[in-house]
Motif scaffolding. Structure first.
Motif, PDB file in Angstrom:
ATOM      1  N   ALA A  60       0.825  -1.293   0.026  1.00 13.54           N
ATOM      2  CA  ALA A  60      -0.095   0.137  -0.099  1.00 13.54           C
ATOM      3  C   ALA A  60       0.760   1.279   0.151  1.00 13.54           C
ATOM      4  O   ALA A  60       0.643   2.238  -0.857  1.00 13.54           O
ATOM      5  CB  ALA A  60      -0.899   0.150   1.240  1.00 13.54           C
ATOM      6  N   HIS A  64       0.834  -0.051  -4.689  1.00 15.47           N
ATOM      7  CA  HIS A  64       0.435  -1.124  -5.631  1.00 15.47           C
ATOM      8  C   HIS A  64      -1.012  -1.812  -5.112  1.00 15.47           C
ATOM      9  O   HIS A  64      -1.210  -1.756  -4.026  1.00 15.47           O
ATOM     10  CB  HIS A  64       1.686  -2.054  -5.317  1.00 15.47           C
ATOM     11  N   ASP A  65      -1.617  -2.202  -6.061  1.00 14.44           N
ATOM     12  CA  ASP A  65      -2.926  -2.989  -6.060  1.00 14.44           C
ATOM     13  C   ASP A  65      -2.480  -4.337  -5.910  1.00 14.44           C
ATOM     14  O   ASP A  65      -1.807  -5.065  -6.763  1.00 14.44           O
ATOM     15  CB  ASP A  65      -3.758  -2.582  -7.155  1.00 14.44           C
ATOM     16  N   ARG A  67      -4.719  -7.078  -5.634  1.00  9.81           N
ATOM     17  CA  ARG A  67      -5.627  -7.724  -5.870  1.00  9.81           C
ATOM     18  C   ARG A  67      -5.184  -8.635  -7.242  1.00  9.81           C
ATOM     19  O   ARG A  67      -4.688  -8.333  -8.004  1.00  9.81           O
ATOM     20  CB  ARG A  67      -6.981  -7.133  -6.501  1.00  9.81           C
TER      21      ARG A  67
END
Length: 354
Positions: A60, A64-65, A67
């Motif tokens: 975070a 960056h994501d 998922r």
């Protein structure tokens, strides 16, 4: 996983929690595209974020994501709420699609993370670098699985097995390098134990010190076993770790008392009565034998009578490593595999110390 293991080693060897590392990846497994690190984390000790949560926070912070990401973790993510929340839920809530872990969690209170992840639709792969992770977690995993601490017994003897000369002098059987190594071991364990007899004879401080004599940051719990009082002026009451007096001669009472203090790794340094009782109870997981190139010919031995009447009946350990320390030699030997339950003979008394 090699990087996760490297991160895990940054965590403290002492404390009730395991050393764990985690790397979050985008790409790579399973779609074959080049892997990209999204975040990394490791567990810094009890009460701090677990490795998985630390890696999520790192991702975070980098923007960056996660998922669809893969989490590579050295230990199965936990599924229980203790000082922190369950890591399995944190990974699933963040949208991680695949979790790769090295070994399963042996702690009955925390296990089940893989099942919880699968129930949330997360793919789970286990067994990657399992041997390396198991070695890193050996002490903690043994203690967590059976509910009693991993016991390391230390002896410092002459070549003929004496811990002191005929007149009782014992400082110093071994040289400065061996003593410095022993202090490094103290700094990595949760507790160090001696008998009241050793306290009265040697007045040890049982602190972990640097070569210049200063105290290191982590000081182990100092444990005294026996019914006699610890003198008010004893060095054990000075600077260092807290003092626990176990007023008993039963090995089981010692193990229970330190386990209640969340001790995972107990170092036993003296005296011969305690060493003999622990060996007789089959309660020693690892032996650190410091050998000095001196022959005394008389004086107290490191271990008393174990009731072994023939060589074939003697317990045998496996040599894990041999190390030269100045003129001395350290032999580290282990029981392998370590017993999965507390020793059945743990009621063996600590004779010769009152």
């Amino acid at each position: 996983m090699d990087r996760a293991l490297e991160l895990a080693r940054r965590g403290p060897a002492h404390g009730p929690n395991p050393r764990v590392g985690c790397v979050l990846l985008a790409g790579g497994v399973p779609d074959g595209s080049p892997a990209r690190v999204l975040g990394e984390g490791w567990h810094r000790g009890a009460g701090t974020a677990h490795a998985e949560v630390a890696a999520l926070a790192d991702a975070a912070a980098r923007g960056h994501d996660v998922r669809g990401a893969t989490a590579v973790v050295t230990l199965e993510p936990c599924a229980h709420t203790g000082r922190t929340g369950p890591c399995a839920h944190a990974l699933a809530d963040a949208g991680v699609a695949h979790v790769v872990h090295a070994v399963e969690d042996p702690n009955p209170a925390a296990a089940g993370g893989a099942a919880a992840l699968r129930a949330r639709g997360v793919r789970v792969t286990s067994g990657v670098r399992a041997a390396e992770a198991a070695e890193l977690l050996r002490v903690w995993a043994t203690a967590a699985a059976r509910g009693t601490p991993y016991v390391t017994l230390k002896t410092a003897t002459s070549l003929d097995g004496r811990v002191a000369a005929r007149d009782g002098t014992s400082r110093w059987v071994t040289g400065p390098q061996a003593r410095a190594h022993a202090h490094a071991v103290r700094a990595a364990v949760d507790a160090v134990a001696v008998t009241t007899g050793t306290v009265l004879a040697d007045d040890p401080a049982l602190t972990a010190r640097r070569p210049d004599g200063s105290l290191v940051d982590h000081q182990p719990l100092r444990v005294v076993v026996g019914r006699r009082d610890v003198p008010a002026a004893a060095r054990l009451r000075g600077a260092g770790g807290p003092l626990l007096h176990v007023r008993s001669h039963a090995v089981a009472d010692l193990l229970a008392a330190v386990a209640a203090r969340e001790v995972r790794h107990l170092l036993v340094e003296g005296g011969p009565a305690l060493a003999t009782a622990l060996l007789a109870a089959d309660a020693v997981d690892e032996l650190h034998a410091y050998l000095a190139p001196v022959v005394l010919g008389a004086g107290p031995a490191a271990v008393g009578d174990l009731g072994v009447s023939t060589l074939a009946a003697a317990p045998r350990l496996r040599t894990a490593r041999v190390e030269r320390l100045g003129d001395d030699v350290l032999l580290v030997a282990r029981r392998e595999p370590a017993p999965a339950v507390a020793p059945a003979a743990a009621t063996a008394p600590i004779e010769g110390d009152s």
